[in-house]
Design a protein around this motif. Structure first.
Motif, PDB file in Angstrom:
ATOM      1  N   GLU A  27       0.804  -1.428  -0.607  1.00  0.00           N
ATOM      2  CA  GLU A  27       0.483   0.086  -0.615  1.00  0.00           C
ATOM      3  C   GLU A  27       0.861   0.769   0.320  1.00  0.00           C
ATOM      4  O   GLU A  27       1.239   1.766   0.937  1.00  0.00           O
ATOM      5  CB  GLU A  27      -1.299   0.236   1.385  1.00  0.00           C
ATOM      6  N   ASP A  54       5.217   5.418   0.950  1.00  0.00           N
ATOM      7  CA  ASP A  54       3.826   5.477   2.140  1.00  0.00           C
ATOM      8  C   ASP A  54       3.197   6.325   2.267  1.00  0.00           C
ATOM      9  O   ASP A  54       3.702   7.148   2.931  1.00  0.00           O
ATOM     10  CB  ASP A  54       4.593   4.542   3.245  1.00  0.00           C
ATOM     11  N   SER A  79       0.227   7.127   3.721  1.00  0.00           N
ATOM     12  CA  SER A  79      -0.815   6.445   4.375  1.00  0.00           C
ATOM     13  C   SER A  79      -0.188   7.459   5.792  1.00  0.00           C
ATOM     14  O   SER A  79       1.066   8.116   6.029  1.00  0.00           O
ATOM     15  CB  SER A  79      -0.990   5.453   4.495  1.00  0.00           C
ATOM     16  N   VAL A  86      -0.088   5.998   9.050  1.00  0.00           N
ATOM     17  CA  VAL A  86      -0.211   5.557   9.428  1.00  0.00           C
ATOM     18  C   VAL A  86       2.101   5.093   9.087  1.00  0.00           C
ATOM     19  O   VAL A  86       1.900   4.097   7.896  1.00  0.00           O
ATOM     20  CB  VAL A  86      -0.320   3.925  10.156  1.00  0.00           C
TER      21      VAL A  86
END
Ligand code: FAD
Ligand code: MG
Ligand code: MG
Ligand code: MG
Ligand code: MG
Length: 548
Positions: A97, A114, A116, A118
């Motif tokens: 992701e 990443d 995102s 988190v």
């Protein structure tokens, strides 16, 4: 729904047997897919993981059934009902992701991030190598550089967009009910503006009208008469990619419902409380106040592709150019499908001299009708526009076109020189069409590409594959061919327009039922199908949920 197009994917996007890889992956080529939308998932559904070491990179770990996004904006369907986790659909492939931020086609490396909420600090970025790359990153909403759009308008592209719109609509109603507002402020709060009269904009307007008239009017009786819905369209008509009967029906329905359609208007600027609109005919500029505005005027390029296109010499383009086999032009081992790409088809007129030479077997300098005919038969695979052309114009007409009177036909019609040959084919390239940016095209391209990849090891495929008609040998695969299955335009109040194959147009309530059944059947899993059916049923009995 906005320009709902039937999606031509067969069956479910559910894990297929072939996906469960058994061998350890040694010697397998590394195949990386960017994106988990229509193009990416349709490819992944069919690719044989016994033959490739497949990795998927996408910033969202789910697939969205975009045709139902407008239904999420008014709560007819819940957001979760149209999202399917990638890991559930594809059990045995590597999924990261993250967002691809750079494509280095020379060293065959991707830089990923990443992005995102988190993530491990200092370790956001990582590299992934590939042997083959499939780009299916889709597109973004395009503001065309209009000031204020990003700040003050909603888009309708992602699942979060639809959820935010839903919340805002109810928020506007609640705010309009506060006791200390003036009538003018209430009116502005309840003015909903949609910029863009394409399928998505129109469907959203229709869904909004349904929400207001069927559900909110009774819940907010004091303010219900202040609601206005305005669609701003730059062209002459809304839904102008549809058959004129559907477009006309939509305009008339909106008129009856009291949805204002402003055609031939361009938005110059979006302010916090209004949009500045220029009427093309009069040159007049007017301010249209809004409580909420949705921007849905077309698609633009993702930054990662803008950067990539520069490195491969595709500058000043909006989408990646590929050949008819979906190979990205200007680099090796990269393919692209869906909204981020377009196929640049070869023109017949560019190859006229070559075609003539090939056709003239006896080297007489002229083509006899048999020679002509034989060449056309061979060439129609390489130039799909010829297929369409030849279906419409019979060879007889070709002869007519070069102005040969029937009396001469015996002698002269049988001998086209190169100029006459060129003249006879002059109109062919007019049949070239760009494929629309739809799920239907993306899904067909994904499936086509997977089929090619699955067959590739068996076929001794040469990636820089020569083109058969140009005499450099035979291409291994048929080029991508699109089958248009028709399209829907849901217009609200259980009315829907549809264009079906064979120039068949149908409008009305029964078409809406067709729409329900098609979209239920096109769901990617039994889980989402059940959820969507449940949402529709729930609405029927209890109306839409108006909590924010
Ligand atoms: P997408 O489906 O958009 O997928 C792109 C994927 O790439 C996403 O998973 C995204 O997260 C990922 N991605 C983005 N950036 C990166 C990156 N940097 N690195 C890696 N991954 C990335 N079409 C129809 O045929 N019928 C319809 O009824 C219809 N209705 C629509 C309604 C709405 C509201 C919208 C917005 C579109 C609709 N469409 C419809 C169009 C259809 O959704 C698109 O044509 C289709 O999604 C294109 O598929 P795609 O795979 O190219 O892109
Ligand atoms: Mg995709
Ligand atoms: Mg993360
Ligand atoms: Mg898309
Ligand atoms: Mg000859």
């Amino acid at each position: 729904l906005g320009g709902l197009v039937l999606v031509a994917v067969d069956g479910d996007l559910i894990p297929v047997q072939a996906f469960t890889s058994t061998d350890p992956g040694e010697g397998k080529k590394k195949l990386v897919v960017l994106g988990t939308g229509w193009g990416g998932m349709s490819f992944l559904k069919q690719i044989d993981t016994r033959q490739y070491d497949v990795k998927i990179i996408s910033p969202r770990n789910y697939f969205v059934f975009t045709p139902l996004l407008p239904s999420v904006t008014n709560g007819t369907v819940e957001a979760r009902s149209i999202a399917e986790p990638v890991r559930r659909m594809l059990s045995s492939v590597d999924f990261y992701e993250s967002e691809c931020v750079n494509i280095d086609a020379v060293n065959k490396k991707l830089l990923c991030r990443d992005a995102s909420n988190v993530r491990v600090k200092g370790k956001e970025d990582f590299e992934v190598d590939y042997d083959y790359l499939i780009v299916a990153v889709g597109a973004m909403s395009n503001t065309f550089g209009t000031e204020g759009v990003k700040e003050y308008c909603h888009f309708l592209k992602e699942l979060e967009d639809a959820e935010k719109i839903r919340e805002s609509v109810v928020d506007c109603f609640e705010t309009a009910c506060l006791p200390h507002l003036s009538d003018e402020e209430r009116k502005r709060m309840l003015s909903f503006v949609i910029v863009g009269g394409g399928p998505t904009g129109v469907e959203f307007a229709a869904e909004l009208y349904d929400l207001v008239s069927e559900d909110l009017a009774s819940l907010y009786p004091s303010v219900k008469d202040l609601v206005t819905v305005t669609v701003i369209q730059s062209g002459d008509h809304i839904l102008n990619t549809f058959d004129h009967r559907i477009s006309k029906f939509a305009e008339e329905k909106f008129q009856r419902d009291g949805v204002t359609v402003k055609t031939n208007c361009r938005v110059l600027k979006v302010n916090e409380k209004d949009v500045l609109v220029k009427e093309k005919a009069t040159g007049q500029e007017v301010h249209v106040p809004f409580g909420m505005a949705v921007w849905s005027t077309g698609i633009g390029t993702r930054p990662v592709l803008t950067k990539f296109m520069k490195t491969i010499g595709q500058t000043d383009r909006r989408v990646l150019a590929t050949d008819e086999w979906l190979r990205v032009k200007g680099c090796k081992d990269v393919w692209a499908v869906g909204d981020c790409a377009t196929i640049e088809q070869r023109k017949v007129v560019d190859d006229i001299a070559y075609l003539f030479e090939k056709a003239d077997i006896d080297k007489s300098g002229t083509l006899e009708i048999e020679e002509f005919q034989r060449t056309m038969e061979k060439a129609r695979e390489r130039y799909p526009q010829l297929e369409v052309y030849l279906q419409r114009q019979k060879f007889r007409h070709v002869v007519d076109m070069v102005k040969i009177s029937p009396g001469d036909a015996k002698e002269k019609a049988m001998h086209l020189n190169v100029d006459e040959f060129k003249k006879s084919l002059a109109q062919v390239d007019k049949q070239l069409k760009l494929f629309p940016a739809t799920a239907q095209v993306a899904a067909q391209q994904g499936a086509y590409l997977a089929a090619c990849f699955n067959a590739l090891p068996k076929k001794d495929y040469k990636p820089e594959g020569p083109e058969r008609i140009r005499g450099e040998g035979r291409h291994r695969f048929r080029q991508f061919q699109y089958r248009h299955m028709g399209q829907f335009a849901p217009l609200g109040s259980e009315q829907c327009g549809a264009e079906l194959p064979g120039d068949w147009v149908s409008i009305g309530r029964s078409t809406q039922w067709l729409w329900y059944s098609v979209y239920a059947s096109k769901q990617v899993s039994w889980r989402t199908r059940a959820l969507v059916l449940f949402d529709w049923t729930k609405r029927l009995f209890f109306g839409r949920d108006s909590s924010r």
